[in-house]
Motif scaffolding. Structure first.
Motif, PDB file in Angstrom:
ATOM      1  N   ARG A 161      34.485 -86.764  15.594  1.00  0.00           N
ATOM      2  CA  ARG A 161      34.558 -85.477  14.823  1.00  0.00           C
ATOM      3  C   ARG A 161      34.796 -85.688  13.363  1.00  0.00           C
ATOM      4  O   ARG A 161      33.853 -85.270  12.721  1.00  0.00           O
ATOM      5  N   SER A 162      35.552 -86.682  13.073  1.00  0.00           N
ATOM      6  CA  SER A 162      35.888 -86.802  11.591  1.00  0.00           C
ATOM      7  C   SER A 162      34.278 -87.509  10.866  1.00  0.00           C
ATOM      8  O   SER A 162      33.911 -87.123  10.019  1.00  0.00           O
ATOM      9  N   LYS A 163      33.680 -88.243  11.636  1.00  0.00           N
ATOM     10  CA  LYS A 163      32.541 -88.754  11.238  1.00  0.00           C
ATOM     11  C   LYS A 163      31.253 -87.861  11.009  1.00  0.00           C
ATOM     12  O   LYS A 163      30.785 -87.894  10.198  1.00  0.00           O
ATOM     13  N   PHE A 164      31.247 -86.895  12.077  1.00  0.00           N
ATOM     14  CA  PHE A 164      30.187 -86.021  12.116  1.00  0.00           C
ATOM     15  C   PHE A 164      30.440 -84.896  10.571  1.00  0.00           C
ATOM     16  O   PHE A 164      29.676 -84.564  10.033  1.00  0.00           O
ATOM     17  N   ILE A 165      32.027 -84.507  10.602  1.00  0.00           N
ATOM     18  CA  ILE A 165      32.117 -83.723   9.602  1.00  0.00           C
ATOM     19  C   ILE A 165      31.941 -84.480   8.240  1.00  0.00           C
ATOM     20  O   ILE A 165      31.338 -83.719   7.113  1.00  0.00           O
ATOM     21  N   ASP A 166      32.366 -85.557   7.865  1.00  0.00           N
ATOM     22  CA  ASP A 166      32.066 -86.514   6.700  1.00  0.00           C
ATOM     23  C   ASP A 166      30.550 -86.462   6.508  1.00  0.00           C
ATOM     24  O   ASP A 166      30.316 -86.345   5.361  1.00  0.00           O
ATOM     25  N   ARG A 167      29.890 -86.794   7.437  1.00  0.00           N
ATOM     26  CA  ARG A 167      28.287 -86.839   7.378  1.00  0.00           C
ATOM     27  C   ARG A 167      27.614 -85.301   7.018  1.00  0.00           C
ATOM     28  O   ARG A 167      26.715 -85.505   6.439  1.00  0.00           O
ATOM     29  N   THR A 168      28.216 -84.325   7.606  1.00  0.00           N
ATOM     30  CA  THR A 168      27.524 -83.200   7.183  1.00  0.00           C
ATOM     31  C   THR A 168      27.803 -82.933   5.718  1.00  0.00           C
ATOM     32  O   THR A 168      26.849 -82.382   5.066  1.00  0.00           O
ATOM     33  N   MET A 169      29.212 -83.206   5.286  1.00  0.00           N
ATOM     34  CA  MET A 169      29.263 -82.861   3.592  1.00  0.00           C
ATOM     35  C   MET A 169      28.501 -83.688   3.037  1.00  0.00           C
ATOM     36  O   MET A 169      27.829 -83.298   2.018  1.00  0.00           O
ATOM     37  N   ASN A 170      28.152 -84.949   3.235  1.00  0.00           N
ATOM     38  CA  ASN A 170      27.510 -85.816   2.537  1.00  0.00           C
ATOM     39  C   ASN A 170      25.921 -85.419   2.506  1.00  0.00           C
ATOM     40  O   ASN A 170      25.326 -85.408   1.559  1.00  0.00           O
ATOM     41  N   ALA A 171      25.484 -84.889   3.957  1.00  0.00           N
ATOM     42  CA  ALA A 171      24.289 -84.293   3.876  1.00  0.00           C
ATOM     43  C   ALA A 171      23.810 -83.407   3.148  1.00  0.00           C
ATOM     44  O   ALA A 171      22.880 -83.050   2.295  1.00  0.00           O
ATOM     45  N   VAL A 172      24.767 -82.221   3.138  1.00  0.00           N
ATOM     46  CA  VAL A 172      24.748 -81.106   2.077  1.00  0.00           C
ATOM     47  C   VAL A 172      24.893 -81.491   0.797  1.00  0.00           C
ATOM     48  O   VAL A 172      23.877 -80.813   0.044  1.00  0.00           O
ATOM     49  N   GLY A 173      25.564 -82.352   0.276  1.00  0.00           N
ATOM     50  CA  GLY A 173      25.717 -82.964  -0.708  1.00  0.00           C
ATOM     51  C   GLY A 173      24.227 -83.605  -1.535  1.00  0.00           C
ATOM     52  O   GLY A 173      24.518 -83.585  -2.729  1.00  0.00           O
ATOM     53  N   THR A 174      23.410 -83.707  -0.741  1.00  0.00           N
ATOM     54  CA  THR A 174      22.208 -84.408  -1.056  1.00  0.00           C
ATOM     55  C   THR A 174      21.081 -83.189  -2.005  1.00  0.00           C
ATOM     56  O   THR A 174      20.467 -83.432  -2.665  1.00  0.00           O
ATOM     57  N   SER A 175      21.517 -82.038  -1.287  1.00  0.00           N
ATOM     58  CA  SER A 175      20.687 -81.017  -1.820  1.00  0.00           C
ATOM     59  C   SER A 175      21.395 -79.972  -2.505  1.00  0.00           C
ATOM     60  O   SER A 175      20.865 -79.021  -3.363  1.00  0.00           O
ATOM     61  N   PHE A 176      22.843 -80.088  -2.773  1.00  0.00           N
ATOM     62  CA  PHE A 176      23.607 -79.282  -3.636  1.00  0.00           C
ATOM     63  C   PHE A 176      24.513 -80.192  -4.377  1.00  0.00           C
ATOM     64  O   PHE A 176      25.001 -80.910  -3.918  1.00  0.00           O
ATOM     65  N   VAL A 177      25.162 -79.302  -5.303  1.00  0.00           N
ATOM     66  CA  VAL A 177      26.412 -79.756  -5.853  1.00  0.00           C
ATOM     67  C   VAL A 177      27.640 -78.905  -5.298  1.00  0.00           C
ATOM     68  O   VAL A 177      27.715 -77.774  -5.102  1.00  0.00           O
ATOM     69  N   LEU A 178      28.408 -79.797  -4.409  1.00  0.00           N
ATOM     70  CA  LEU A 178      29.594 -79.301  -3.759  1.00  0.00           C
ATOM     71  C   LEU A 178      30.788 -78.984  -4.405  1.00  0.00           C
ATOM     72  O   LEU A 178      31.032 -79.690  -5.231  1.00  0.00           O
ATOM     73  N   ARG A 179      31.397 -77.848  -4.353  1.00  0.00           N
ATOM     74  CA  ARG A 179      32.653 -77.295  -4.919  1.00  0.00           C
ATOM     75  C   ARG A 179      33.632 -77.017  -3.900  1.00  0.00           C
ATOM     76  O   ARG A 179      33.245 -76.005  -3.216  1.00  0.00           O
ATOM     77  N   SER A 180      34.768 -77.625  -3.779  1.00  0.00           N
ATOM     78  CA  SER A 180      35.686 -77.292  -2.596  1.00  0.00           C
ATOM     79  C   SER A 180      36.463 -76.193  -3.184  1.00  0.00           C
ATOM     80  O   SER A 180      36.749 -75.790  -4.345  1.00  0.00           O
ATOM     81  N   ARG A 181      36.655 -75.254  -2.083  1.00  0.00           N
ATOM     82  CA  ARG A 181      37.136 -73.916  -2.316  1.00  0.00           C
ATOM     83  C   ARG A 181      38.360 -73.770  -1.300  1.00  0.00           C
ATOM     84  O   ARG A 181      38.245 -74.518  -0.540  1.00  0.00           O
ATOM     85  N   GLU A 182      39.323 -72.872  -1.668  1.00  0.00           N
ATOM     86  CA  GLU A 182      40.253 -72.545  -0.542  1.00  0.00           C
ATOM     87  C   GLU A 182      40.081 -71.047  -0.025  1.00  0.00           C
ATOM     88  O   GLU A 182      39.699 -70.193  -0.940  1.00  0.00           O
ATOM     89  N   VAL A 183      40.786 -70.603   1.109  1.00  0.00           N
ATOM     90  CA  VAL A 183      40.498 -69.353   1.504  1.00  0.00           C
ATOM     91  C   VAL A 183      41.456 -68.472   0.586  1.00  0.00           C
ATOM     92  O   VAL A 183      40.743 -67.221   0.511  1.00  0.00           O
ATOM     93  N   GLU A 184      42.397 -68.945  -0.054  1.00  0.00           N
ATOM     94  CA  GLU A 184      42.938 -68.047  -0.973  1.00  0.00           C
ATOM     95  C   GLU A 184      42.125 -67.544  -2.127  1.00  0.00           C
ATOM     96  O   GLU A 184      42.476 -66.467  -3.096  1.00  0.00           O
ATOM     97  N   ASP A 185      41.176 -68.127  -2.596  1.00  0.00           N
ATOM     98  CA  ASP A 185      40.217 -68.140  -3.692  1.00  0.00           C
ATOM     99  C   ASP A 185      39.504 -66.553  -3.168  1.00  0.00           C
ATOM    100  O   ASP A 185      38.779 -66.231  -4.232  1.00  0.00           O
ATOM    101  N   ILE A 186      39.245 -66.635  -1.787  1.00  0.00           N
ATOM    102  CA  ILE A 186      38.229 -65.545  -1.591  1.00  0.00           C
ATOM    103  C   ILE A 186      38.805 -64.421  -0.785  1.00  0.00           C
ATOM    104  O   ILE A 186      38.169 -63.335  -0.404  1.00  0.00           O
ATOM    105  N   HIS A 187      40.193 -64.469  -0.556  1.00  0.00           N
ATOM    106  CA  HIS A 187      40.637 -63.600   0.594  1.00  0.00           C
ATOM    107  C   HIS A 187      41.380 -62.543  -0.418  1.00  0.00           C
ATOM    108  O   HIS A 187      42.440 -62.772  -0.672  1.00  0.00           O
ATOM    109  N   ASN A 188      40.845 -61.365  -0.688  1.00  0.00           N
ATOM    110  CA  ASN A 188      41.493 -60.105  -1.306  1.00  0.00           C
ATOM    111  C   ASN A 188      41.029 -58.905  -0.489  1.00  0.00           C
ATOM    112  O   ASN A 188      40.272 -58.186  -1.263  1.00  0.00           O
ATOM    113  N   PRO A 189      41.276 -58.396   0.606  1.00  0.00           N
ATOM    114  CA  PRO A 189      40.838 -57.300   1.211  1.00  0.00           C
ATOM    115  C   PRO A 189      41.200 -56.124   0.714  1.00  0.00           C
ATOM    116  O   PRO A 189      40.487 -55.115   0.712  1.00  0.00           O
ATOM    117  N   ALA A 190      42.372 -55.951  -0.126  1.00  0.00           N
ATOM    118  CA  ALA A 190      42.656 -54.863  -0.758  1.00  0.00           C
ATOM    119  C   ALA A 190      41.689 -54.286  -1.882  1.00  0.00           C
ATOM    120  O   ALA A 190      41.690 -53.231  -2.180  1.00  0.00           O
TER     121      ALA A 190
END
Length: 276
Positions: free
Chosen positions: A209-238
């Motif tokens: 599991r961990s290797k798959f997730i790490d490889r996924t992030m690395n693969a996406v990072g070859t085409s994009f600049v990755l920026r880590s986010r948190e749910v709190e940054d985007i969750h504002n239903p009000a």
């Protein structure tokens, strides 16, 4: 604003991809979050959810329970059934499922047309890199396969300016859970009428599991600049009138009214965690 804006859409000409890593988030909450980001954000997102809670069946927007499910068994065992906002087929997910979702602006990837097949082909290149040297990965019709056995099911939703492509990866699965799913009338040609257990395979036989997730992030990072986010940054239903369309099906919709006592409340859904 519902979603915290990213200061730059591109860095040095390379598009920015916001990375949101989750663990064990109920699939209904995840689907509500994805649709919110698709419809209220103007940023690119990659969401990785490592497992979900209790076993749950997820159907495409046009799925018909009677055609796809053993509804008697589903109701007897109180398996929640969700109709999601995107197209695609039916899957049962649980702690053994890994979810990866891309939510992008139509111009995020140069030259990519925002139609189902081009998006599918683009995503398959991401996963081809991940599985390089591991098994015999390919895209067969709309599925990710190792050899001729499916391990990843895909679904999409495309709007005028944005699209979402999400995948449920079977890192592991419970054999008994597959009994809730019927053989679909419309199946991929390469399935060749194989049963669920003959048709699918477990990722854990090929990669951790961990290797798959790490490889996924690395693969996406070859085409994009990755920026880590948190749910709190985007969750504002009000701050939004957004109403998600993914929902639990009621017991009546699953056909319980035809086989249960009138004392049963057939209008109520089978309970799962509340949405985000």
């Amino acid at each position: 604003m519902v979603v915290m804006a990213v200061a730059q859409a591109r860095v040095g000409g390379v598009p920015v991809m916001n990375l949101l890593r989750l663990k064990g988030v109920p699939i209904l909450q995840q689907l509500h979050l994805e649709e919110r980001l698709l419809r209220t954000s103007s940023d690119n997102w990659c969401i990785i959810n490592d497992g979900t809670t209790r076993p749950t069946i997820v159907m495409g927007i046009s799925g018909k329970p009677k055609e796809l499910l053993d509804t008697d068994a589903v109701l007897r065992d109180e398996i929640p059934v969700i109709r999601r906002f995107s197209g695609g087929g039916t899957v049962i997910v649980d702690q053994g499922t890994i979810f990866v979702t891309f939510i992008c602006n139509k111009d995020a990837i140069p030259g990519l047309q925002s139609y189902p097949q081009p998006i599918m082909s683009w995503s398959s290149l991401i996963y081809k890199n991940i599985f390089q040297g591991i098994g015999d990965f390919s895209l067969r019709e709309n599925d990710y396969v190792l050899g001729n056995r499916k391990f990843g099911g895909n679904a999409q939703s495309i709007t005028k300016t944005r699209w979402v492509h999400h995948t449920s990866f079977l890192w592991d699965y419970e054999v008994s859970n597959m009994g809730y799913l019927k053989m679909p009338d419309r199946a991929p040609e390469y399935r060749q009428a194989r049963s669920h257990l003959e048709f699918i395979c477990r990722m854990k036989d090929y990669i951790s599991r961990s290797k798959f997730i790490d490889r996924t992030m690395n693969a996406v990072g070859t085409s994009f600049v990755l920026r880590s986010r948190e749910v709190e940054d985007i969750h504002n239903p009000a701050a939004s009138k957004f109403e998600p369309s993914s929902r639990l099906l009621t017991r009546r919709e699953l056909g319980e009214a035809t086989c249960e006592s009138p004392r049963v409340n057939t209008a109520s859904p089978i309970t799962v965690m509340p949405p985000l």
